[in-house]
Each structure stands twice: as structure tokens, then as C-alpha cells.
Design an enzyme around this catalytic site. Structure first.
Site, PDB file in Angstrom:
ATOM      1  N   SER A 254      -6.800 -82.460  63.812  1.00  0.00           N
ATOM      2  CA  SER A 254      -8.087 -82.119  63.195  1.00  0.00           C
ATOM      3  C   SER A 254      -7.874 -81.887  61.705  1.00  0.00           C
ATOM      4  CB  SER A 254      -8.639 -80.829  63.793  1.00  0.00           C
ATOM      5  OG  SER A 254      -8.821 -80.958  65.169  1.00  0.00           O
TER       6      SER A 254
ATOM      7  N   ARG B 216      -6.892 -70.247  64.018  1.00  0.00           N
ATOM      8  CA  ARG B 216      -5.988 -70.981  63.108  1.00  0.00           C
ATOM      9  C   ARG B 216      -5.522 -70.111  61.931  1.00  0.00           C
ATOM     10  NH1 ARG B 216      -6.850 -73.855  66.910  1.00  0.00           N
ATOM     11  NH2 ARG B 216      -7.107 -76.129  66.892  1.00  0.00           N
TER      12      ARG B 216
ATOM     13  N   GLU C 263      -8.486 -77.772  57.667  1.00  0.00           N
ATOM     14  CA  GLU C 263      -7.482 -77.069  58.467  1.00  0.00           C
ATOM     15  C   GLU C 263      -6.104 -77.419  57.914  1.00  0.00           C
ATOM     16  OE1 GLU C 263      -5.523 -78.122  62.416  1.00  0.00           O
ATOM     17  OE2 GLU C 263      -7.316 -77.064  63.069  1.00  0.00           O
TER      18      GLU C 263
END
Ligand code: EPU
Length: 343
Positions: free
Chosen positions: A241, A167, A338
Site C-alpha cells: 500500500s 502503522r 504509508e
């Protein structure tokens, strides 16, 4: 180029929270970006600026005082492959990610199918290195084209120069944050190359003859798993998420395994490090299906925070703080969001 003043950010965040931007610029070409860049430096558009695609990984806790830059560069073209058996597809940053995946699958090109149905745009996918079911965008990215809002220069970065990791990419770090991604070129395989290593995907396909599976079968299986675990963004506000999966040392893992023998873990990409499942930790801490005000922890996947209807960004942020401090207290693990939080 379209410029909107005092505009609602509701269509630009999948959490579906209310916030207002001083200005939103919708650009559809590099020339538009050059004009916006000149206007920013001449003080004709408010600073700071913020790139927002579909807003599927952002939480607005307040109004945004500055200029939101939203890509509408929507092109999709095939360019000749650099090797036999590969196909290069160049997509504009404003193209809907899943349109690009569907285009590849319909043409029988392999590499994007595990990333089916992820909300968001192509440009954000290249910044965030989106990932699911054992694949990441960085695995198939060949080249990223950029426009630097500060210098007014265009650039081209190879996949290696983008420094993809979990990520993450250079675009999230100092020195590259002023760069808009304008186009992304992907390298796909024209011959069959399946990745069914991810456990949930392998389970969904068990009983099938793997030799006869194609990209369309994988896409179908991924869409079906996603719809069983993740909320439909058109119905329930969320950003997928909320936290990243934490990476821990062998010692830390051993300590947790002694207390929780069933804890899921996976080797991380480098060194003696292990990735844990944030969803499992949050679930084990008892948060699955719980809510605080109008913000909730999704009942089918504890890593997803949802807007139960009428939540503010602050409601969702407060829930995320309560969850992460409880997980820190119970497991000694700091969860990192995130989602980008504007607060
Ligand atoms: N788990 C629980 N309870 C939960 C949720 C998960 O026990 O409430 C356990 C599962 O049983 C499984 C493990 O945790 O053993 C992993 O769960 P899952 O396969 O659902 O994946 P994840 O690690 O929670 C990651 C990505 C997702 C991606 C899936 C599938 C991150 C932060 N999230 O989730 O990405 O779709 O894997 O590859 O890495 C996103 O980034 O927005 C996103 C949805």
C-alpha cells in the site's frame, strides 16, 4: 560488520529503483552497531544515518548522502513463556518477517498467521506496526530491544511503551528515531486462537468448518488472498500500500455517504472516527490500472503503486502526487503516504 562505499540501493528497495548510498553498513550484532555508532561520531562514517531493512516501505527519489544501516541480526530462539499457554519467541531484527511467521505456524503457535507473506524484516515490522487481515504486529509484540546510535545505550521497551497504533510506533517519532531495533520478542498462543473477522478472510474460508481450522489453514488462505490482490515483489517492484487508509469524522463520512452510498468504511479504534479505504477512493477516482510514464497504479488493487520497469523514484513520486491531488479534489480527503519517501 561489512562496510560498502558508493553502493547501489537496488537490493535494498522493493520498488526496484536505482539509487546510490554513500555508505552501507551491514551489521550482525549489537557490538557491530556500537562500532558503527563510534565511527559515526568520530566522522569516520558519513552522517546522517538511515535504517533500511529489505526496503519494502521506502521510496528513494535521489541518492542517499549518508550511511544506510542494514540489520543482518538473524537469530530466532524460543524463550520460556511468561504464562501457561503462551510461547515467547525472540527474533533478530534482520530475520525475514515471513520466516518468523512460518516458524510459528509450523510449531502450531497462534498470533502471527494473519500477517503471512508480508515482505520485510522483523525489526521494520516492529517499527511500522505492520498489519493485515485484522491483525497487527503490535498485537503479538511483547518486548523490543534497541540500540541508540547517538547515546550508544541499549534499551528494552514493553509493547505498551512502543505505543502501537495504525502503522505507527514511538520509533517513528522524535526522541526514538536514532534507535535501531536489535531484537523483538513476540508472545504467541500455544492453544488455538483464530482471528477470521476480516471480511475478505472470512469469505475465503466460508464453507469450511471453523472448528477444524488451524494456523496453517489461515496462513494458506492469507497467502492466496494476497497473491490475488498484490503484486509478487520478486516480479513487480512495489511497496505494498502506498498510502494509509484515511480516518475521518462522522460528518465527513455522512457527506460522502450521501454522494456514494456504497462507500466502504469501518469504525476506527477510538472515538467517533471512521476509517475509509484509500484503495476504493483511488479506484473510484478512475486511477486503477492507469500509468504515468513507467509508474503505474496496480490493476488489481488501486492502493498499490508499481514500477512498470525502469521507473525512477521521481516517476513513482509524481504518480503518487497526481493520484493524491485528484483524490483531494474529488473527495476532499488528503491521502498520507504509508511509504517513507527520501527526496
Ligand atoms: N477497494 C476497491 N478498489 C481497490 C482496492 C480496494 O474498491 O482497488 C476496496 C475493497 O473492495 C475493500 C476495501 O477497499 O472494500 C479494502 O480493500 P482491501 O481489503 O484490499 O484492503 P486495503 O484497506 O486496501 C489494507 C492494508 C494492507 C493489508 C490489507 C488487508 C493499509 C494502508 N493497507 O489494505 O496492507 O494487506 O488491508 O488487511 O492499511 C500494506 O500496508 O502495505 C498493505 C498491503
Amino acid at each position: 560488520m561489512k562496510i560498502l562505499y558508493g553502493a547501489s540501493l537496488l537490493p535494498y528497495n522493493t520498488f526496484g529503483v536505482e539509487a546510490v548510498a554513500d555508505c552501507i553498513v551491514r551489521y550482525s550484532s549489537v557490538d557491530d552497531l556500537a562500532e558503527a555508532s563510534s565511527m559515526l561520531s568520530a566522522g569516520k562514517l558519513p552522517e546522517p544515518f538511515l535504517f533500511v531493512g529489505q526496503g519494502s516501505n521506502i521510496l528513494f527519489c535521489r541518492d542517499f548522502h549518508g550511511t544506510v544501516l542494514h540489520s543482518e541480526i538473524d537469530t530466532l530462539e524460543t524463550v520460556s513463556g511468561d504464562q501457561e499457554d503462551t510461547v515467547l519467541v525472540r527474533a533478530g531484527s534482520g530475520r525475514i518477517w515471513d520466516d518468523f511467521v512460518a516458524f510459528c505456524v509450523a510449531n502450531g503457535w497462534y498470533g502471527a498467521e494473519n500477517l503471512s507473506a508480508i515482505p520485510g524484516q522483523v525489526g521494520a515490522a516492529a517499527v511500522q506496526n505492520i498489519g493485515a487481515y485484522g491483525s497487527e504486529a503490535g498485537d503479538i509484540i511483547y518486548q523490543v530491544e534497541t540500540f541508540d546510535m547517538n547515546s550508544g545505550q541499549t534499551g528494552r521497551l514493553s509493547s505498551v511503551q512502543c505505543r502501537y497504533s495504525y502503522r505507527d510506533s514511538v520509533f517513528k517519532h522524535q526522541g526514538h528515531r536514532s534507535e535501531a531495533v536489535t531484537h523483538v520478542t513476540f508472545r504467541l498462543s500455544a492453544s488455538k486462537a483464530l482471528n477470521i473477522s476480516y471480511r475478505a478472510l472470512a469469505e475465503a474460508l466460508s464453507g469450511r468448518d471453523t472448528g477444524s481450522l488451524d494456523a496453517a489453514d489461515i496462513r494458506k488462505a492469507v497467502i492466496s488472498i494476497r497473491s490475488s490482490k498484490l503484486p509478487d515483489p520478486s516480479v513487480t517492484g512495489s511497496a505494498g500500500s502506498f498510502f494509509m487508509n484515511p480516518v475521518v469524522s462522522r460528518d465527513k463520512l455522512d457527506g460522502l455517504k450521501a454522494r456514494y452510498p456504497e462507500i466502504p468504511y469501518y469504525p476506527a479504534s477510538c472515538g467517533e472516527l471512521y476509517k475509509l479505504s484509500a484503495g476504493w477512493l483511488i479506484d473510484k477516482a478512475g486511477w486503477k490500472g492507469r500509468s504515468l510514464g513507467r509508474a503505474g497504479v496496480y490493476e488489481k488493487q488501486a492502493l498499490v503503486l508499481v514500477n512498470l520497469g525502469g521507473a525512477t523514484g521521481e516517476d513513482i513520486y509524481s504518480l503518487s502526487q497526481a493520484v493524491s491531488s485528484d483524490v483531494a479534489g474529488k473527495f476532499g480527503i488528503e491521502l498520507r503516504p504509508e511509504v517513507r519517501i527520501i527526496r
